[in-house]
Motif scaffolding. Structure first.
Motif: not given
Ligand code: SF4
Lengths: 618, 220
Positions: A37, A92, A98, A101-102, A104, A135, A137, A139, A182
């Motif tokens: 994404r 979003y 969406d 922040k979620d 990739d 940050r 993580s 992604t 990933k």
């Protein structure tokens, strides 16, 4: 689709059409079927971002892949941001609604320095820490690209990676790598280590910067997998690289609402102040056949009734007449207008002039940039007064009555005589109109001159120069105003304060990260908008951070100084830039690339090839 | 050359685009549809297109129409097919007809105001009823005095016709007929705002259902 919660606030904001998505040709995919994404962010409002060609190209290229879903994100205007923050609604993406922040991958295109605070604000609005190190993580990975990536140091702490040069191909390599990481479940650090091996990818955290006591840079030292120099990417063949056959058609009016077609990249002119002219080298032309077919497809899929041919110095395209004739074959019957943004009428045959007029006339613009021949020679702006006057005469005979002239104040070697020269040249254009026998009957002439302040930029021969201080510029502005003697000449200025900040950020280093973050926290955003720009807050912030902005903007550098972007390779040899700088002071010009290759070095990026030479030797 | 009236619905997120933006959007859709348009003569030829009655930003509609001039052989059902394929999401072409009435003669609009959200239905109905049963419903309206814009008071009461309150799946619906058209025009959002003040949790979706002539026959 945007969420119900967003829908609820739309009636409360201006131009809700900025935030709805759902425009024709926007791409919606099944999110369960994609691996990456990707949120492509333009750090300015919708109308500006949607006018930008790069986003259209990269959006289409990314969405060609089944495993990637690229969506658009723009900076919400002040009123929308307020409503979103009040209700804790995160930033979003327009296609899915969406939260980004979620995602990739979050990409920002960096088109101008004054959008930097918006980048931070958007990350924050997304609910992400603004600093890359916070940050942790894998992604989302935050990547920056676009012209300002040529000196991304003032943003180095906020981005994970930068992509140098043209993005069509390198994006694919990035998607593949991220997908791989990933799948393997690697750490972010491991991703960065691998990314640094991709040509064109710069990982700022893999470089240590040390400083001399006087504040200049001592050394830039790569670590781990990072190369000594990161080379920008270019697309070798524009005819075969993917180009969108569809543009998203915005519902609301945007700045450039039409088919835009890029006809070549690079510039043969070598104006010494112009960053774009060097940054996009070497020259690569696209063939008229391909352009023609692609324009046809775009008009069909969008319903636009205007095509704009885009490039630097459009009339330098070697097969312009062929192209325009091809386009006219179908655009005239379909009542589609063709716009040539940088039109030099002198290159055209009279027949072509005639045809262009039967379509629609856009304004006539020239960019002499400086008022005297001496200064035009120094900046290598290859426009003579004779040319300006001759072309104006031709245009007046063709029915034009308005001329726009672009100039700059604060160019290296400039004196007050050069400034007065701007007024003189404008006056002579006015005189030319009245002397003209075939001038449009019963009409007056309007010469508008738009005066920008010169900002020295990286990868130009003037990258070592001191920018004029605001006081120096004020004196020059006043001198110009006093030199204009007629109402037929209208003068407009860019804001000096804005150019000052642009100058600081353009050649800044990593120590400016703190300043940018603090300025944003102090309320700075949308800095490129006159109404939003807060110079007092910026000044206060420089003070708070103990940083003298003039160190960056108005200090003349020595050729031997390590520059913050010295580890980035845009193909242009440093020695070439030094030579050009010296020639500027000697008042010597450099011929444009069709007459003689000046040996800038950019052709090395393309296996030695440069279309400036190969195609126009008629 | 002939004149046709295109009927369409405007629903969903596209209700957030203004009338001007809608015109641009529809013009492009017509170009994409490749139906043979008639163009004006002259230096800057343009197609003929007029909308019957502009719709306010944020409202949905089931009865939008515009007139366009067509040149060449094409049937109404072909036009319908081509336009349907070319319109963006949210614009649904329902019919192509020969114009019957002059849009200038439109006198009324019928609207539904759908109130949704976390509120007590009875409280909502009561709020609507008590508003409508007032002797006067005075609102401030931006009007013109000579060339200047001034706030004017307006009594809505005598301008509201046939109100009806019903339950919907997720809330309460108010139906009203209001003056609409080039002479008098009452924007239903004025009512929605007054009700919204009493029940702030409610979100109101307004839909224009039908346009009527002064004798209450439907605009065709
Ligand atoms: S390689 Fe030579 S011809 Fe090509 S852009 Fe550089 S100077 Fe010009």
């Amino acid at each position: 689709m945007v969420s119900k919660k967003i829908e609820k606030i739309l009636p409360l904001v201006q131009k809700p059409g900025r935030y709805t998505g759902g425009e024709l040709n926007s791409v919606v995919k099944d999110k369960s079927k994609v691996d990456i994404r990707y949120a492509f962010c333009f750090p300015d409002c919708y109308e500006i971002g949607m006018s930008h060609l790069g986003i259209k190209i990269l959006y289409a290229a990314a969405n060609e892949r089944d495993d990637v879903w690229c969506e658009r994100v723009f900076a919400p205007w002040h009123d929308m941001e307020e409503e979103m923050r009040k209700r804790a609604l995160p930033l979003y993406a327009l296609e899915s609604g969406d939260p980004i922040k979620d995602f990739d991958l979050i990409g920002f295109t960096l088109q101008y320095e004054l959008s930097y605070t918006n980048v931070l604000n958007m990350l924050d609005l997304a609910g992400l820490p603004v600093r890359a190190k916070d940050r942790t993580s894998l992604t989302p990975i935050v990547v920056g690209g676009g012209p300002c990536a040529c000196n991304p140091e003032p943003l180095a702490e906020f981005f994970d990676i930068f992509s140098l040069g043209e993005g069509e191909e390198v994006s694919n390599e990035l998607f593949d790598l991220l997908k791989e990481c990933k799948k393997e479940g690697t750490s972010k650090q491991e991703f960065l280590r691998r990314a640094a091996k991709i040509e064109g990818i710069y990982v700022p955290s893999l470089y240590d910067i040390s400083y001399h006591e006087d504040g200049t840079i001592k050394a830039i030292t790569p670590k781990e997998t990072a190369p000594e120099k990161v080379k920008k990417r270019i697309i070798s063949d524009l005819d075969t690289v993917s180009y969108p056959d569809k543009f998203i058609v915005p519902f609301i009016e945007v700045v450039h609402d039409r088919v835009v077609h890029e006809i070549f990249r690079g510039c043969i002119r070598g104006c010494r102040f112009c960053q774009a002219g060097f940054l996009y080298r070497p020259i690569r032309e696209k063939s008229p056949e391909v352009i023609n077919e692609q324009c046809k497809a775009l008009c069909k899929s969008t319903g636009y009734d205007e095509i704009s041919l885009s490039s630097l110095s459009t009339s330098d395209y070697t097969r312009l007449e062929t192209l325009i004739n091809k386009l006219f074959d179908w655009t005239i019957p379909e009542k589609i207008n063709i716009a040539l943004p940088s039109l030099r009428v002198d290159n055209f045959s009279d027949e072509l002039m005639e045809k262009l007029q039967t379509v629609r006339r856009s304004g006539l613009t020239f960019a002499p940039e400086a008022g005297t021949q001496r200064l035009r020679d120094a900046i290598n702006k290859n426009v003579t007064e004779k040319e300006v006057l001759e072309t104006s005469r031709k245009a007046f005979s063709g029915g034009w009555t308005a001329v726009k002239l672009y100039f700059m104040l604060g160019l290296p070697t400039e004196t007050l005589d050069d400034v007065a020269g701007i007024a003189d040249l404008s006056q002579r254009v006015v005189d030319e109109f009245y002397r003209n026998q075939d001038k449009p009957k019963g009409k007056g002439v309007q010469v508008s001159i738009s005066v920008a302040s010169f900002v020295p930029k990286p990868f130009t021969p003037f990258q070592w120069e001191a920018q004029n201080t605001r006081d120096e510029l004020k004196v020059k502005q006043e001198h110009l105003l006093a030199s204009v003697k007629t109402k037929k000449v209208r003068v407009s200025y860019h804001k000096i304060d804005i150019s000052f900040l642009e100058g600081v950020l353009a050649r800044g280093d990593r120590r400016l990260c703190d300043v940018i973050e603090k300025a944003w926290k102090n309320g700075c955003k949308f800095d490129s908008w006159d109404d939003s720009f807060k110079i007092d807050v910026w000044e206060k912030t420089f003070e708070e951070c103990g940083i003298d902005p003039l160190f960056y903007s108005s200090r003349k550098r020595d050729f031997s100084e390590v520059l913050p972007w010295d580890h980035l390779d845009y193909g242009i040899r440093k020695q070439f830039l030094i030579d050009e700088n010296k020639k500027a002071y000697a008042g010597e010009t450099t011929d444009h690339c069709r007459i003689q290759c000046a040996g800038c070095g950019a052709n090395r990026l393309n296996g030695g090839k440069c279309d400036a030479l190969s195609k126009n030797m008629v | 050359m002939r004149l046709v009236r295109i009927w369409f619905e405007k629903k969903g997120m596209i209700r957030y685009i203004s009338h001007l933006d809608l015109m641009r959007t529809v013009t492009r859709a017509i170009r994409r549809s490749e139906i043979p348009l008639w163009y004006t003569e002259g230096f800057n030829p343009h197609p003929y297109m007029t909308f019957s009655l502009p719709l306010s930003l944020g409202m949905e509609s089931e009865c939008e129409s515009m007139d366009i001039k067509i040149e060449g052989d094409i049937t109404d059902s072909e036009i319908l097919g081509k336009l349907t394929a070319a319109m963006p999401d949210g614009i649904h072409v329902t019919a192509v007809t020969e114009p019957v009435f002059d849009p200038k003669e439109i006198a009324y609009g019928e609207f539904t105001l759908d109130f949704d959200g976390d509120f007590d239905r009875e409280k909502m109905k009561e709020a609507i009823n008590s508003l409508l049963s007032q002797d006067e419903i005075i609102i401030q309206k931006l009007g013109k005095k000579g060339h200047k814009k001034v706030m004017k008071e307006l009594d809505l009461k005598p301008l509201i016709f046939d109100p009806a309150i019903t339950d919907t799946e997720s809330g309460v619906r108010l139906f009203v007929r209001l003056p609409a058209g080039s002479k008098t025009n009452v924007n239903p959002s004025l009512l929605a705002d007054l009700i919204g003040k009493e029940v702030p949790e409610a979100v109101c979706l307004i839909t224009r259902k039908r346009l009527l002539m002064s004798d209450l026959t439907e605009f065709k």
